[in-house]
Enzyme design. Sequence first.
Site, short mmCIF file in Angstrom:
data_model
loop_
_atom_site.label_atom_id
_atom_site.label_comp_id
_atom_site.label_asym_id
_atom_site.label_seq_id
_atom_site.Cartn_x
_atom_site.Cartn_y
_atom_site.Cartn_z
N CYS A 22 68.24 -1.61 8.22
CA CYS A 22 69.11 -1.12 7.14
C CYS A 22 70.31 -2.04 6.94
O CYS A 22 70.77 -2.69 7.87
CB CYS A 22 69.63 0.28 7.44
SG CYS A 22 68.36 1.53 7.64
N GLY A 48 66.88 -5.18 4.68
CA GLY A 48 65.98 -4.15 4.21
C GLY A 48 65.52 -4.41 2.80
O GLY A 48 66.34 -4.46 1.89
N ASN A 127 72.99 3.04 9.18
CA ASN A 127 72.27 1.92 9.77
C ASN A 127 72.14 2.19 11.26
O ASN A 127 73.14 2.39 11.94
CB ASN A 127 73.02 0.62 9.52
CG ASN A 127 72.45 -0.57 10.29
OD1 ASN A 127 73.19 -1.45 10.70
ND2 ASN A 127 71.16 -0.60 10.49
N GLY A 128 70.92 2.20 11.77
CA GLY A 128 70.71 2.45 13.18
C GLY A 128 69.56 3.41 13.38
O GLY A 128 68.70 3.58 12.51
N CYS A 261 74.50 -5.28 19.55
CA CYS A 261 73.13 -5.79 19.58
C CYS A 261 73.12 -7.33 19.53
O CYS A 261 73.53 -7.93 18.54
CB CYS A 261 72.34 -5.24 18.39
SG CYS A 261 70.70 -5.95 18.19
N TYR A 267 68.76 -13.26 15.26
CA TYR A 267 67.84 -13.24 14.13
C TYR A 267 68.29 -12.39 12.95
O TYR A 267 68.19 -12.80 11.81
CB TYR A 267 66.47 -12.74 14.62
CG TYR A 267 65.44 -12.54 13.53
CD1 TYR A 267 64.95 -13.62 12.79
CD2 TYR A 267 64.96 -11.27 13.22
CE1 TYR A 267 64.01 -13.43 11.78
CE2 TYR A 267 64.01 -11.08 12.22
CZ TYR A 267 63.54 -12.16 11.51
OH TYR A 267 62.62 -11.99 10.51
N SER A 308 64.42 -18.79 10.03
CA SER A 308 65.31 -18.29 11.07
C SER A 308 65.41 -19.23 12.26
O SER A 308 66.36 -19.15 13.04
CB SER A 308 64.86 -16.91 11.53
OG SER A 308 63.49 -16.94 11.90
N ASP A 370 61.25 -21.48 17.24
CA ASP A 370 61.20 -20.19 16.53
C ASP A 370 62.19 -19.24 17.18
O ASP A 370 62.64 -19.46 18.31
CB ASP A 370 59.78 -19.62 16.59
CG ASP A 370 59.49 -18.65 15.44
OD1 ASP A 370 60.42 -18.36 14.66
OD2 ASP A 370 58.35 -18.19 15.33
N CYS A 407 62.72 -1.60 20.91
CA CYS A 407 64.08 -1.17 20.56
C CYS A 407 64.02 0.23 19.96
O CYS A 407 63.15 0.52 19.14
CB CYS A 407 64.71 -2.14 19.57
SG CYS A 407 66.34 -1.59 18.98
N CYS A 464 73.96 -5.25 23.94
CA CYS A 464 72.72 -4.53 24.12
C CYS A 464 71.60 -5.56 24.06
O CYS A 464 71.41 -6.22 23.04
CB CYS A 464 72.51 -3.47 23.04
SG CYS A 464 70.91 -2.63 23.18
N CYS A 467 65.77 -5.03 24.52
CA CYS A 467 64.45 -5.56 24.15
C CYS A 467 64.03 -6.70 25.06
O CYS A 467 62.84 -7.02 25.17
CB CYS A 467 64.44 -6.01 22.69
SG CYS A 467 65.75 -7.17 22.25
#
Length: 491
Positions: A22, A48, A127-128, A261, A267, A308, A370, A407, A464, A467
């Site tokens: 989001c 998004g 968002n989240g 995060c 990314y 990216s 990448d 995540c 955080c 992941c």
Amino acid sequence: MNILPGTPFDCAVDGDKLKEECGIFGVTGVHDASNFVALGLHALQHRGQEAGGIVCHDPIQGFNSARRFGYVRDNFTRADVMKGLPGPIAIGHVRYSTAGSKGATAIRDVQPFFGEFSMGGCAVAHNGNLTNAAALRRELIERGSIFQSSSDSECIIHLMARSIQTTLAERLKDALRRVEGAFSVIAMTRTKLIGVRDPMGVRPLVLGRIGEGWALSSETCGLDIIGAEFVREIEPGEMVIIENGHLKSHRPFAPAPSRFCIFEHVYFSRPDSSYGGRSVYEVRRNIGIELAKEAPVEADLVCPVPDSGTPAAIGFSQQSGIPFALGITRNQYVGRTFIEPTEQIRNMGVRLKLNVNRSLIKGKRVVLVDDSVVRGTTSRKIKDMILDAGAAEVHFRIASPPTAWPCFYGVDTPERSKLLAATMSEDEMRDWIGVDSLRFISLDGLYRAAGEADGRNPEAPRYCDACFSGDYPIAPADKLKEGFEMKEPAE
């Protein structure tokens, strides 16, 4: 540019990437605020692309809203749409689906959500991801709430409706004290623009000033597009309430350690955004520098997997001394409706989106940089393209540690069994992808690139990084009830 889940490219190019779910944006104190919100959402489109919505308020016409599927540019630049969104205050949202329906999103799932209360209307954009949303939803339905969407974010509106507080801002505080997980929220009433971050600040939110007005955005690039001056980040656990040009700060939550995060740096965010005084671009370039130190290789070219991987590839090239080259070109003009979902087209996969510069690649030892490896399917296809173009060797260097854990905080990740790094060692991944070498940046190297000179402090990590590490700062309550097994704590 990411592609909708369920389209022919899903799991082919961008479907093999983690997706931020989001982007949120709000403006108050300007003429025709919705036009500014539309521009802000356009800058946040990478967060998004499935759908977007705007809610506004005008003193004469009251609340108005528009929700549409597709890109901001295709919907909120049309005069017939924007004419119906007048007023000096507005908020907006762009989305992929997380807790809501996947692939076939209903218009009722498109935010912002709106509720009419006894003291007036309130719209909320989130968002989240709420990690206790399923439990809250069951409780609210048992007590008579009627949900209109499949989104976890709608819980906030229903919790507000059940609060006994006498103002909408206080009801929002009440609601957010009940939820768990990661959230940055922008809300609006007839006169107030409100911004809130969860106590750990997992998801981003920044504050800007535009003339006599104010703006809230997921990223600083959203402020740039409307000519707003960056003021500061909303702090973890902070609520700001803006009314009549004045801003007040509140602290409705118990203090908690900040855990922003880290994948925003790797990314999700646009490279022209910044957090904590650090340019996202510079962090990504630093990742490439650290990666070249940790995983050197003899090669002739360093090529990014666009787009990216580009800043990290530049850093890798600068540190290693291996020439940087655009060995892969991305076709920026392949839209959702361009491709018929035929078997022949599906088999083309990556080639419709990416093309190799054969004259540059032929006979060369190539380092491909990448941002991540998720399922690994795209990495295999890109490797095949490079070898088909005549490369002598193919080496992958990945600008993040192995993604081994899902995540639960607002990022669309596969279940753990489908994450390549959850089931294979680095050597096994190298053999499965079929490259000459495969190396990931270490978690310490990633932290150093983000400005932590001593790397990651396992006792008190700044970010955080669940992941990568399996260290979830917020227990995923709903998932644990479904049987998800967390990482065993180290002895």
